[in-house]
Design a protein around this motif. Structure first.
Motif, PDB file in Angstrom:
ATOM      1  N   ALA A  79       7.390   6.812  10.078  1.00  0.00           N
ATOM      2  CA  ALA A  79       6.342   5.802   9.928  1.00  0.00           C
ATOM      3  C   ALA A  79       6.600   4.997   8.665  1.00  0.00           C
ATOM      4  CB  ALA A  79       4.970   6.459   9.864  1.00  0.00           C
ATOM      5  N   SER A  80       6.153   3.761   8.664  1.00  0.00           N
ATOM      6  CA  SER A  80       6.281   2.894   7.499  1.00  0.00           C
ATOM      7  C   SER A  80       5.216   3.282   6.478  1.00  0.00           C
ATOM      8  CB  SER A  80       6.094   1.439   7.937  1.00  0.00           C
ATOM      9  OG  SER A  80       5.742   0.645   6.851  1.00  0.00           O
TER      10      SER A  80
ATOM     11  N   GLU B  95       1.927   1.508   7.201  1.00  0.00           N
ATOM     12  CA  GLU B  95       1.072   1.975   8.282  1.00  0.00           C
ATOM     13  C   GLU B  95       0.600   3.411   8.039  1.00  0.00           C
ATOM     14  OE1 GLU B  95       2.926   2.392  12.193  1.00  0.00           O
ATOM     15  OE2 GLU B  95       4.843   2.778  11.230  1.00  0.00           O
TER      16      GLU B  95
ATOM     17  N   LYS C 215      -3.122   3.640   7.419  1.00  0.00           N
ATOM     18  CA  LYS C 215      -3.833   3.367   8.674  1.00  0.00           C
ATOM     19  C   LYS C 215      -3.845   4.629   9.556  1.00  0.00           C
ATOM     20  CE  LYS C 215      -3.021   0.646  12.793  1.00  0.00           C
ATOM     21  NZ  LYS C 215      -2.147  -0.352  13.385  1.00  0.00           N
ATOM     22  N   LEU C 216      -2.722   5.320   9.603  1.00  0.00           N
ATOM     23  CA  LEU C 216      -2.642   6.535  10.411  1.00  0.00           C
ATOM     24  C   LEU C 216      -3.477   7.669   9.803  1.00  0.00           C
ATOM     25  CD1 LEU C 216       1.177   6.372  11.178  1.00  0.00           C
ATOM     26  CD2 LEU C 216      -0.681   5.913  12.789  1.00  0.00           C
TER      27      LEU C 216
END
Length: 146
Positions: free
Chosen positions: A132-133, A136, A139-140
């Motif tokens: 994952a970046s 993000e 957000k996750l």
């Protein structure tokens, strides 16, 4: 006066013979470098008339920025997130800091592209994917806070 007569009698220095002058080669002409066509000058623009500068106000002393109350509200992490950061309620800012501590401690940041985080077994439960970046990530994580 004697010196003037001597100077007049001296003959000018002899020139080099014609043969030597002919032996010299004329200078070789170099190929002319190609020049870009000259650009036309842009038409002159009139500058707008300047207005008088407004009087400067005395600057107030800088106020310390207050944190946003929504970010400072204590949130309860899910069971999957509690395995990484602990089960105590904490603000989102602290949750993000704790997750970054976990990532750095376990060397989960991608070696080539430092913006990407390689998920281990615990992070895979939160991210729902192998990588994952960092942008993000919050957000996750947000889906695992109540």
């Amino acid at each position: 006066m004697a010196t003037a007569k001597k100077a007049a009698k001296k003959a000018p220095a002899k020139k080099a013979p014609a043969k030597k002058a002919a032996a010299k080669k004329p200078p070789v002409k170099k190929a002319a470098a190609k020049k870009a066509p000259a650009k036309k000058a842009a038409p002159a623009k009139k500058a707008p008339a300047k207005k008088a500068a407004p009087a400067k106000k005395a600057k107030a002393p800088a106020k310390k920025r207050a944190p946003n109350a929504a970010f400072m509200k204590a949130m309860t992490p899910s069971a999957a997130l509690a395995a990484i950061i602990g089960d105590k309620p904490m603000p989102r800012t602290e949750v993000t800091k704790k997750v970054w501590e976990y990532i750095k401690k376990n060397k989960l940041q991608d070696a080539v592209n430092r913006r990407m985080i390689n998920a281990d077994a615990k992070l895979k439960e939160i991210f729902k994917k192998a990588q994952a970046s960092m942008f993000e990530m919050t957000k996750l994580i947000n889906g695992h806070l109540k």
